[in-house]
Scaffold this motif. Structure first.
Motif, short mmCIF file in Angstrom:
data_model
loop_
_atom_site.label_atom_id
_atom_site.label_comp_id
_atom_site.label_asym_id
_atom_site.label_seq_id
_atom_site.Cartn_x
_atom_site.Cartn_y
_atom_site.Cartn_z
N THR A 150 0.87 -1.18 0.00
CA THR A 150 0.00 0.00 0.00
C THR A 150 0.91 1.23 0.00
O THR A 150 2.13 1.10 -0.06
N GLN A 154 -2.69 6.39 0.72
CA GLN A 154 -3.91 5.69 1.11
C GLN A 154 -4.21 5.82 2.60
O GLN A 154 -5.30 5.52 3.05
N THR A 220 -12.00 -3.12 -8.90
CA THR A 220 -11.31 -2.66 -7.69
C THR A 220 -12.13 -3.03 -6.47
O THR A 220 -13.37 -3.01 -6.51
N ARG A 221 -11.46 -3.39 -5.40
CA ARG A 221 -12.16 -3.62 -4.14
C ARG A 221 -12.76 -2.30 -3.68
O ARG A 221 -12.10 -1.26 -3.68
N SER A 223 -13.62 0.48 -1.35
CA SER A 223 -12.99 0.89 -0.11
C SER A 223 -12.81 2.39 -0.11
O SER A 223 -12.67 3.02 -1.16
N MET A 225 -10.18 3.68 0.74
CA MET A 225 -8.79 3.85 0.29
C MET A 225 -8.68 3.85 -1.23
O MET A 225 -7.62 4.14 -1.77
N LYS A 226 -9.78 3.50 -1.91
CA LYS A 226 -9.77 3.44 -3.37
C LYS A 226 -10.96 4.22 -3.91
O LYS A 226 -11.96 3.63 -4.35
N GLN A 297 -6.68 2.59 -11.64
CA GLN A 297 -5.89 3.57 -10.89
C GLN A 297 -4.40 3.33 -11.05
O GLN A 297 -3.96 2.21 -11.31
N THR A 299 -0.44 4.87 -9.29
CA THR A 299 0.24 5.67 -8.28
C THR A 299 1.56 6.12 -8.86
O THR A 299 2.42 5.29 -9.20
N ALA A 304 -1.41 0.05 -10.31
CA ALA A 304 -1.62 -0.11 -8.87
C ALA A 304 -2.53 -1.28 -8.54
O ALA A 304 -3.48 -1.15 -7.78
N GLY A 305 -2.23 -2.45 -9.09
CA GLY A 305 -3.04 -3.61 -8.73
C GLY A 305 -2.93 -4.75 -9.72
O GLY A 305 -2.66 -4.54 -10.92
N PHE A 323 -3.68 8.53 -8.48
CA PHE A 323 -4.05 8.97 -7.14
C PHE A 323 -2.85 9.50 -6.34
O PHE A 323 -3.03 9.93 -5.19
#
Length: 389
Positions: A150, A154, A220-221, A223, A225-226, A297, A299, A304-305, A323
């Motif tokens: 992470t 975030q 994306t999960r 959240s 944070m997202k 997204q 970074t 980022a994933g 982000f």
């Protein structure tokens, strides 16, 4: 020659990015060279956002041994009797102190020290895992490798509790400028660059050339944070510019509890956005839905994933919203366009959606990039170089 003993410490085995990261590495490591054990921190199926511990059985199938931390403590540390626990509860309520002190944290620290000493390297799958297991007990194992999965953007306090003057070994996909920002508070550390990597199996998701309404996907999960805000606003602008498009969002989490459904209401987008929940197979979903384009997204311009990697392997074009931009140049920009300007993000998306040929070309370039730079078979040597020391 004896095998190097490697331990991975994980919260759980749910089907999320951090868990996928550990599984891909364990799968790629040469089992003739390494004995790989896993320490499972949480109780099984503790996270109710997930139906099961998806990577548990596949990890066992790799030949890894899995231990549970709660079970280790239960069998290794003498517990207070129910009677003494009840007396403690009464005393704490009446006198704000307890009568029987089991010195549990001290015993847990000693138990973990003895466990970690058995291994050449102890890998922690995330800042939070190291925090929960080590920092909370005043433990600082010399053979620890902390994998950063992470970023500070975030949550500004993710390194709270870390003694910034101690020596740490970090592993992450952060490139130089991003790393400087991420670890700016630390004074003494070693870092190994390891980009997100997976077993690369390219496939063709295909496009629907006959469908009139365009479809954009997001994986994306759900959240805090997202955030999804930029994508909602971008969709609103596309619709106002006459683009007939809808958005499908895939990922575990409750859109109502997180406030996303309310956002759609005041943006008047409720009929243009669908929350489709978690899917086990991104490739199968892409083949079925045949999205025109994916929003994802980044970074500091970096993917980022794991979802981004799986999507690109299917040659489905992606446009990224950044982000955590440091406004530095990166070669990846030639393939994966990343934006912080909403007008430019919408304009580029609209341009791609206007040409099926362009979508195919961009998708193919992104697929080749993943095959070249994110193959675990190519990148596992970066981690093995540490284990060789």
């Amino acid at each position: 020659m004896s095998k190097k003993k490697i331990l991975w410490v994980v919260f759980d085995f749910v089907q999320a990015g951090g868990q996928r990261y550990v599984y891909e590495i364990c799968k790629a490591l040469d089992k003739q060279k390494y004995q790989i054990d896993i320490l499972h921190v949480n109780d099984f199926n503790a996270d109710k956002n997930w139906q099961d511990e998806y990577y548990y059985q596949p990890t066992l199938d790799l030949g890894c041994t899995i231990y549970n931390l709660t079970e280790i403590f239960r069998t290794s540390i003498e517990q207070l009797s129910p009677f003494k626990k009840k007396i403690n509860k009464i005393c704490k309520k009446l006198f704000s102190k307890i009568l029987f002190n089991d010195k549990r944290m001290k015993k847990e620290k000693f138990c973990l020290e003895k466990l970690f000493e058995k291994y050449n390297y102890v890998n922690f799958s995330g800042i939070g895992v190291y925090n929960a297991v080590c920092i909370s007990r005043g433990l600082h194992p010399a053979n620890a490798l902390i994998n950063i999965l992470t970023g500070k953007f975030q949550g500004i306090d993710i390194y709270k509790g870390y003694d910034k003057n101690l020596f740490y070994q970090f592993v992450s996909g952060f490139e130089l400028e991003g790393l400087k920002q991420e670890l700016s508070e630390f004074t003494n550390y070693k870092h190994t660059y390891l980009p997100l990597s997976l077993e690369c199996q390219p496939y063709s998701a295909g496009l629907d050339f006959n469908r009139k309404k365009l479809v954009i996907g997001i994986f994306t999960r759900l959240s805090f944070m997202k955030p999804l805000d930029p994508y909602f606003y971008a969709l609103k602008l596309l619709l106002e510019q006459g683009v007939d498009v809808e958005l499908k969002v895939y990922g575990a989490g409750d859109p109502v509890a997180l406030g996303f459904s309310r956002q759609l209401e005041y943006l008047y987008l409720k009929d243009r956005v669908r929350f489709c929940g978690h899917v086990e197979s991104i490739p199968e979903t892409l083949k079925r839905e045949k999205f025109d384009l994916i929003w994802f997204q980044s970074t500091n311009k970096q993917l980022a994933g794991y979802a981004a990697l799986e999507i690109a392997l299917g040659a489905v074009p992606q446009v990224l919203w950044d982000f955590n931009s440091l406004e530095t140049e990166s070669p990846i920009e030639e393939v994966f366009k990343s934006f912080t300007n909403l007008t430019q993000f919408v304009a580029y998306t609209k341009m791609l959606l206007s040409s099926k040929e362009l979508l195919c070309t961009i998708g193919s370039k992104q697929q080749q990039h993943i095959l070249e730079y994110h193959s675990i078979d190519k990148n596992i040597s970066l981690l093995e170089a540490i284990y060789a020391i």
